[in-house]
Design an enzyme around this catalytic site. Sequence first.
Site, PDB file in Angstrom:
ATOM      1  N   HIS A   1       0.850  -1.197   0.000  1.00 27.19           N
ATOM      2  CA  HIS A   1       0.000   0.000   0.000  1.00 27.19           C
ATOM      3  C   HIS A   1       0.884   1.244   0.000  1.00 27.19           C
ATOM      4  CE1 HIS A   1       0.787  -0.494   4.303  1.00 27.19           C
ATOM      5  NE2 HIS A   1       0.257   0.685   4.569  1.00 27.19           N
TER       6      HIS A   1
ATOM      7  N   HIS B   1       1.447   3.929   1.931  1.00 27.04           N
ATOM      8  CA  HIS B   1       1.978   4.706   3.061  1.00 27.04           C
ATOM      9  C   HIS B   1       3.506   4.829   2.978  1.00 27.04           C
ATOM     10  CE1 HIS B   1      -1.798   4.071   5.772  1.00 27.04           C
ATOM     11  NE2 HIS B   1      -1.909   5.118   4.974  1.00 27.04           N
TER      12      HIS B   1
ATOM     13  N   ASP C   1       5.870   4.678   5.075  1.00 26.33           N
ATOM     14  CA  ASP C   1       6.726   3.681   5.741  1.00 26.33           C
ATOM     15  C   ASP C   1       6.712   2.334   5.002  1.00 26.33           C
ATOM     16  OD1 ASP C   1       4.000   3.468   6.711  1.00 26.33           O
ATOM     17  OD2 ASP C   1       4.725   2.081   8.242  1.00 26.33           O
ATOM     18  N   HIS C   2       6.142   2.318   3.786  1.00 24.13           N
ATOM     19  CA  HIS C   2       6.149   1.101   2.953  1.00 24.13           C
ATOM     20  C   HIS C   2       6.731   1.357   1.561  1.00 24.13           C
ATOM     21  CE1 HIS C   2       3.637  -1.242   5.827  1.00 24.13           C
ATOM     22  NE2 HIS C   2       3.435  -0.007   6.249  1.00 24.13           N
TER      23      HIS C   2
ATOM     24  N   HIS D   1      -7.334  -1.115   5.848  1.00 26.23           N
ATOM     25  CA  HIS D   1      -6.317  -0.169   6.363  1.00 26.23           C
ATOM     26  C   HIS D   1      -6.231   1.007   5.389  1.00 26.23           C
ATOM     27  CE1 HIS D   1      -2.648   1.313   8.200  1.00 26.23           C
ATOM     28  NE2 HIS D   1      -1.978   1.168   7.073  1.00 26.23           N
TER      29      HIS D   1
ATOM     30  N   ASP E   1       0.099  -3.901   6.289  1.00 22.55           N
ATOM     31  CA  ASP E   1      -0.570  -3.440   7.512  1.00 22.55           C
ATOM     32  C   ASP E   1      -2.016  -3.933   7.594  1.00 22.55           C
ATOM     33  OD1 ASP E   1       1.759  -2.098   8.046  1.00 22.55           O
ATOM     34  OD2 ASP E   1       0.936  -0.088   7.769  1.00 22.55           O
TER      35      ASP E   1
ATOM     36  N   HIS F   1       5.180  -4.683  10.657  1.00 28.27           N
ATOM     37  CA  HIS F   1       5.559  -3.978  11.894  1.00 28.27           C
ATOM     38  C   HIS F   1       5.774  -4.947  13.049  1.00 28.27           C
ATOM     39  CE1 HIS F   1       4.795   0.248  10.643  1.00 28.27           C
ATOM     40  NE2 HIS F   1       3.878  -0.300   9.847  1.00 28.27           N
TER      41      HIS F   1
HETATM   42 FE    FE Z   1       2.915   0.748   8.142  1.00 31.02          FE
HETATM   43 ZN    ZN Z   2       0.163   1.640   6.577  1.00 31.30          ZN
END
Ligand code: FE
Ligand code: ZN
Length: 257
Positions: A54, A56, A58-59, A113, A137, A175
């Site tokens: 996805h 985001h 942090d990905h 998410h 996530d 995570h």
């Molecule tokens: Fe994340």
């Molecule tokens: Zn995420």
Amino acid sequence: MKIHRLPALSDNYIFLLHEPEQQIAAVVDPADATPVLRTLDELGANLIAIFNTHHHADHVGGNTQLLRSFPGAVIYGGAEDRGRIPGQQVFLQEGDRVTFGDRVAEVFFVPGHTRAHIAYYFAPVQADEMGDLFCGDTLFSGGCGRLFEGTPAQMIRSLDKLRNLPDSTRVWCAHEYTLKNLQFALTVDVDNRDLQQRFVEVKAMRDRSEATIPANLGIEKRTNPFLRWDDKHLQMVTKANNEVQTFTRLRGMKEHF
Ligand code: FE
Ligand code: ZN
């Protein structure tokens, strides 16, 4: 296929897939390019694919820099994420298949998410092997992702697809949230023996600074409250009348935990 787990940012994991015979590599959700480039260098491997779950940061934060170092790498993501994933070239939908070396992954569309979230499932090649699920996530060990762009009903449908995979499946979630998730799970499911045991194991692992990922899907099915919306005890604890309400209330309680 060897899977390397690279810690990144504060609690993310990047997964690097390596096929030693062909010296090719792929990476799932590169939050940051630095640890990926370092590992590729150590392995002497060529990055051929980036699999994003996805959009985001942090990905996908490492996408652009990795593409600069490996211009031949193909960047995959969900079709609904068009315009949100840097460098995305392939737009995947439920049931699509992606290949890496001689391995094939099935794509699941798992919104909740985010509205575009996908997961990648590498089925085992031989019957006695374990499958590998990269679920970003959506499903966490002991929990699930927050609902930023989706509804509880949508998330249940998404998690149900993952719940239907074999118990032996390794769950590579993005995570290290397991301990906190299980602390919450115990507040709603204190008499669950499997959960109690898992908590003790995870606590000891975290005390030794060990990673709890990959998780085992069979254990998740027995201990993760967010895979058990149809459990009678959890329905009672949440004073819910149906499965969606059970899940919604668990999610709400977790937000305030
Ligand atoms: Fe994340
Ligand atoms: Zn995420």
